[in-house]
Design an enzyme around this catalytic site. Structure first.
Site, PDB file in Angstrom:
ATOM      1  N   TYR A 179       0.835  -1.227   0.000  1.00 29.88           N
ATOM      2  CA  TYR A 179       0.000   0.000   0.000  1.00 29.88           C
ATOM      3  C   TYR A 179       0.856   1.257   0.000  1.00 29.88           C
ATOM      4  O   TYR A 179       0.477   2.275  -0.580  1.00 29.88           O
ATOM      5  CB  TYR A 179      -0.997  -0.023   1.172  1.00 29.88           C
ATOM      6  CG  TYR A 179      -2.105  -1.014   0.899  1.00 29.88           C
ATOM      7  CD1 TYR A 179      -2.080  -2.303   1.429  1.00 29.88           C
ATOM      8  CD2 TYR A 179      -3.135  -0.694   0.016  1.00 29.88           C
ATOM      9  CE1 TYR A 179      -3.057  -3.228   1.125  1.00 29.88           C
ATOM     10  CE2 TYR A 179      -4.125  -1.618  -0.309  1.00 29.88           C
ATOM     11  CZ  TYR A 179      -4.075  -2.884   0.244  1.00 29.88           C
ATOM     12  OH  TYR A 179      -5.045  -3.810  -0.081  1.00 29.88           O
TER      13      TYR A 179
ATOM     14  N   CYS B 257      -7.099   2.442  12.889  1.00 30.22           N
ATOM     15  CA  CYS B 257      -6.566   1.650  14.007  1.00 30.22           C
ATOM     16  C   CYS B 257      -7.390   0.378  14.151  1.00 30.22           C
ATOM     17  O   CYS B 257      -8.614   0.447  14.379  1.00 30.22           O
ATOM     18  CB  CYS B 257      -6.629   2.449  15.316  1.00 30.22           C
ATOM     19  SG  CYS B 257      -6.133   1.453  16.740  1.00 30.22           S
TER      20      CYS B 257
ATOM     21  N   HIS C 257     -14.436   1.071  -0.924  1.00 28.76           N
ATOM     22  CA  HIS C 257     -13.307   0.196  -0.555  1.00 28.76           C
ATOM     23  C   HIS C 257     -12.248   0.946   0.242  1.00 28.76           C
ATOM     24  O   HIS C 257     -11.111   0.496   0.347  1.00 28.76           O
ATOM     25  CB  HIS C 257     -12.677  -0.414  -1.815  1.00 28.76           C
ATOM     26  CG  HIS C 257     -13.558  -1.442  -2.452  1.00 28.76           C
ATOM     27  ND1 HIS C 257     -13.347  -1.921  -3.721  1.00 28.76           N
ATOM     28  CD2 HIS C 257     -14.679  -2.084  -1.996  1.00 28.76           C
ATOM     29  CE1 HIS C 257     -14.286  -2.820  -4.016  1.00 28.76           C
ATOM     30  NE2 HIS C 257     -15.110  -2.922  -2.991  1.00 28.76           N
TER      31      HIS C 257
ATOM     32  N   GLN D 231     -14.965   2.273  -6.308  1.00 28.19           N
ATOM     33  CA  GLN D 231     -14.252   1.135  -5.719  1.00 28.19           C
ATOM     34  C   GLN D 231     -12.780   1.486  -5.566  1.00 28.19           C
ATOM     35  O   GLN D 231     -12.036   0.738  -4.938  1.00 28.19           O
ATOM     36  CB  GLN D 231     -14.384  -0.099  -6.617  1.00 28.19           C
ATOM     37  CG  GLN D 231     -15.812  -0.556  -6.849  1.00 28.19           C
ATOM     38  CD  GLN D 231     -15.892  -1.654  -7.892  1.00 28.19           C
ATOM     39  OE1 GLN D 231     -15.840  -2.843  -7.572  1.00 28.19           O
ATOM     40  NE2 GLN D 231     -15.980  -1.252  -9.146  1.00 28.19           N
TER      41      GLN D 231
ATOM     42  N   THR E 144     -15.044  -0.673 -14.674  1.00 29.93           N
ATOM     43  CA  THR E 144     -14.994  -1.763 -13.704  1.00 29.93           C
ATOM     44  C   THR E 144     -15.345  -3.077 -14.403  1.00 29.93           C
ATOM     45  O   THR E 144     -16.223  -3.133 -15.247  1.00 29.93           O
ATOM     46  CB  THR E 144     -15.936  -1.519 -12.504  1.00 29.93           C
ATOM     47  OG1 THR E 144     -15.837  -2.630 -11.596  1.00 29.93           O
ATOM     48  CG2 THR E 144     -17.379  -1.295 -12.911  1.00 29.93           C
ATOM     49  N   SER E 145     -14.606  -4.127 -14.018  1.00 29.40           N
ATOM     50  CA  SER E 145     -14.790  -5.430 -14.688  1.00 29.40           C
ATOM     51  C   SER E 145     -16.042  -6.139 -14.181  1.00 29.40           C
ATOM     52  O   SER E 145     -16.451  -7.167 -14.716  1.00 29.40           O
ATOM     53  CB  SER E 145     -13.568  -6.324 -14.433  1.00 29.40           C
ATOM     54  OG  SER E 145     -13.429  -6.538 -13.027  1.00 29.40           O
TER      55      SER E 145
ATOM     56  N   CYS F 169      -1.307   4.063  17.247  1.00 29.98           N
ATOM     57  CA  CYS F 169      -2.524   4.810  16.911  1.00 29.98           C
ATOM     58  C   CYS F 169      -2.490   6.146  17.663  1.00 29.98           C
ATOM     59  O   CYS F 169      -2.217   6.169  18.875  1.00 29.98           O
ATOM     60  CB  CYS F 169      -3.735   3.994  17.357  1.00 29.98           C
ATOM     61  SG  CYS F 169      -5.263   4.955  17.435  1.00 29.98           S
TER      62      CYS F 169
HETATM   63  N1  APR Z   1     -10.943   3.193 -20.062  1.00 30.47           N
HETATM   64  C1  APR Z   1     -12.057   2.510 -19.668  1.00 30.47           C
HETATM   65  N2  APR Z   1     -12.024   1.293 -19.065  1.00 30.47           N
HETATM   66  C2  APR Z   1     -10.812   0.758 -18.858  1.00 30.47           C
HETATM   67  C3  APR Z   1      -9.609   1.401 -19.236  1.00 30.47           C
HETATM   68  C4  APR Z   1      -9.717   2.673 -19.865  1.00 30.47           C
HETATM   69  N3  APR Z   1      -8.632   3.366 -20.261  1.00 30.47           N
HETATM   70  N4  APR Z   1      -8.561   0.588 -18.903  1.00 30.47           N
HETATM   71  C5  APR Z   1      -9.102  -0.513 -18.329  1.00 30.47           C
HETATM   72  N5  APR Z   1     -10.450  -0.421 -18.309  1.00 30.47           N
HETATM   73  C6  APR Z   1     -11.406  -1.390 -17.759  1.00 30.47           C
HETATM   74  C7  APR Z   1     -11.059  -2.837 -18.044  1.00 30.47           C
HETATM   75  O1  APR Z   1     -11.621  -3.248 -19.285  1.00 30.47           O
HETATM   76  C8  APR Z   1     -11.741  -3.540 -16.855  1.00 30.47           C
HETATM   77  O2  APR Z   1     -13.094  -3.870 -17.162  1.00 30.47           O
HETATM   78  O3  APR Z   1     -11.363  -1.250 -16.357  1.00 30.47           O
HETATM   79  C9  APR Z   1     -11.735  -2.487 -15.752  1.00 30.47           C
HETATM   80  C10 APR Z   1     -10.745  -2.786 -14.643  1.00 30.47           C
HETATM   81  O4  APR Z   1     -11.186  -3.937 -13.996  1.00 30.47           O
HETATM   82  P1  APR Z   1     -10.434  -4.412 -12.666  1.00 30.47           P
HETATM   83  O5  APR Z   1      -8.959  -4.364 -12.876  1.00 30.47           O
HETATM   84  O6  APR Z   1     -11.075  -5.698 -12.231  1.00 30.47           O
HETATM   85  O7  APR Z   1     -10.753  -3.263 -11.599  1.00 30.47           O
HETATM   86  P2  APR Z   1     -12.091  -3.075 -10.763  1.00 30.47           P
HETATM   87  O8  APR Z   1     -13.284  -3.533 -11.521  1.00 30.47           O
HETATM   88  O9  APR Z   1     -12.080  -1.681 -10.248  1.00 30.47           O
HETATM   89  O10 APR Z   1     -11.871  -4.076  -9.505  1.00 30.47           O
HETATM   90  C11 APR Z   1     -12.854  -4.036  -8.500  1.00 30.47           C
HETATM   91  O11 APR Z   1     -11.536  -5.588  -7.203  1.00 30.47           O
HETATM   92  O12 APR Z   1      -9.484  -6.225  -6.491  1.00 30.47           O
HETATM   93  C12 APR Z   1     -10.624  -5.583  -6.101  1.00 30.47           C
HETATM   94  O13 APR Z   1     -10.793  -3.948  -4.459  1.00 30.47           O
HETATM   95  C13 APR Z   1     -10.332  -4.154  -5.746  1.00 30.47           C
HETATM   96  O14 APR Z   1     -11.696  -2.210  -6.133  1.00 30.47           O
HETATM   97  C14 APR Z   1     -11.139  -3.353  -6.753  1.00 30.47           C
HETATM   98  C15 APR Z   1     -12.212  -4.339  -7.173  1.00 30.47           C
END
Ligand code: APR
Length: 232
Positions: free
Chosen positions: A53, A114, A106, A88, A173-174, A133
Site C-alpha cells: 500500500y 486503528c 473500498h 471502488q 470496472t470489470s 494509533c
Molecule cells: N478506459 C475505460 N475502461 C478501462 C480502461 C480505460 N482506459 N482501462 C481498463 N479499463 C477497464 C477494463 O476493461 C476492466 O473492465 O477497467 C476495468 C478494470 O477492472 P479491474 O482491474 O477488475 O478493476 P475493478 O473492476 O475496479 O476491480 C474491482 O476488485 O481487487 C478488487 O478492491 C479491488 O476495487 C477493486 C475491485
C-alpha cells in the site's frame, strides 16, 4: 429531474497511470490477493502489506486526474439534480478532478485506521508496521482500505442512492467483485436506465441497457456532454 448514480472502478484511473487489477500485467498479476489484500495476509506478513500500500499510495500521490474524472466533476456541478459518485478505487483522483462527496466503498489510500479502536486519521505517505494509533497508542495502524472478506463501507447509503436512481453508469470496472457488481441490478429494480462505459465489453455487459466502448478519457466526456445537452 433525474438522479444519476455512478460506480467507478480502476479503469477510470488507468489513463492517469495507475494499474488496474485484472488487466494484462495488472496488480493481481504482480501480487497474490491473499498475501496483500486480506486480513489474514496482513496478520501473516504486515510488512509485505504495508509495502504494497505504501508503493500504491506514493504512486497515487504523483499522478493527475484525467479527462474522465474531470467530466464527472463537471456533470456534478452542471446537472440540475443529484449526481452520486460511488468508487471502488482507493485513489483520490475523483476529488483531485473536482468531484464532491465521493463515496469510497473500498476505503482510501490516504486514510489510516486503528485495528484496535477504530480511530481514523490521514495516512502518512509511508506507513510502518506497529505504528502507534494517535488515539489509543496501540501499535495497530493499518491502511484504511477494505480487504477481501471485509464489509465494504457506506453500503446502506449506497443502496439508498441506487433505489432512487434514474440513471446508473458503471465506468471502468470489470464487474467481477461483489457487492459492487450487483449495483446494476439494484438500479434496474428501481427503474433506472443503466449504461456500462468500459474499454471493452465485460462479463456483465449484457445486463446493461446501453454501453459505450472505448477509453474513459474519450467516452466519459462524450457521455457527460450528451447528458448535459439533453437537459437543456
Ligand atoms: N478506459 C475505460 N475502461 C478501462 C480502461 C480505460 N482506459 N482501462 C481498463 N479499463 C477497464 C477494463 O476493461 C476492466 O473492465 O477497467 C476495468 C478494470 O477492472 P479491474 O482491474 O477488475 O478493476 P475493478 O473492476 O475496479 O476491480 C474491482 O476488485 O481487487 C478488487 O478492491 C479491488 O476495487 C477493486 C475491485
Amino acid at each position: 429531474m433525474e438522479k444519476i448514480v455512478i460506480l467507478t472502478g480502476a479503469g477510470i484511473s488507468a489513463e492517469s497511470g495507475l494499474s488496474t487489477f485484472r488487466d494484462e500485467g495488472g496488480l493481481w498479476a504482480q501480487h497474490r490477493i491473499e498475501d496483500v489484500a486480506t486480513p489474514e495476509g496482513f496478520a501473516r506478513d504486515p510488512d509485505l502489506v504495508q509495502d504494497f500500500y505504501n508503493a500504491r499510495r506514493v504512486q497515487a500521490a504523483q499522478v493527475q486526474p484525467n479527462a474522465a474524472h474531470q467530466a464527472l466533476a463537471r456533470l456534478q456541478s452542471e446537472w440540475p439534480s443529484e449526481v452520486v459518485i460511488v468508487t471502488q478505487n482507493v485513489d483520490s483522483l475523483h476529488e483531485a478532478g473536482g468531484a464532491e462527496n465521493v463515496i469510497h466503498m473500498h476505503g482510501r489510500l490516504d486514510g489510516a485506521l486503528c485495528a484496535a479502536c477504530g480511530h481514523r486519521w490521514a495516512a502518512p505517505p509511508e506507513m510502518a508496521v506497529g505504528e502507534p494509533c494517535p488515539a489509543c497508542a496501540e501499535p495497530t495502524a493499518r491502511p484504511d482500505v477494505v480487504w477481501f472478506g471485509e464489509m465494504p463501507y457506506h453500503m446502506e447509503e449506497i443502496y439508498s442512492h441506487l433505489s432512487s436512481a434514474s440513471v446508473f453508469a458503471a465506468i471502468g470496472t470489470s464487474g467481477q467483485v461483489y457487492p459492487a457488481a450487483a449495483f446494476v441490478h439494484e438500479a434496474q429494480a428501481a427503474g433506472a436506465h443503466t449504461i456500462e462505459i468500459n474499454l471493452e465489453p465485460t462479463m456483465g455487459t449484457s445486463g446493461f441497457d446501453d454501453r459505450l466502448v472505448g477509453k474513459a478519457t474519450e467516452t466519459v466526456p462524450q457521455w457527460v456532454n450528451r447528458l448535459l445537452q439533453q437537459k437543456d
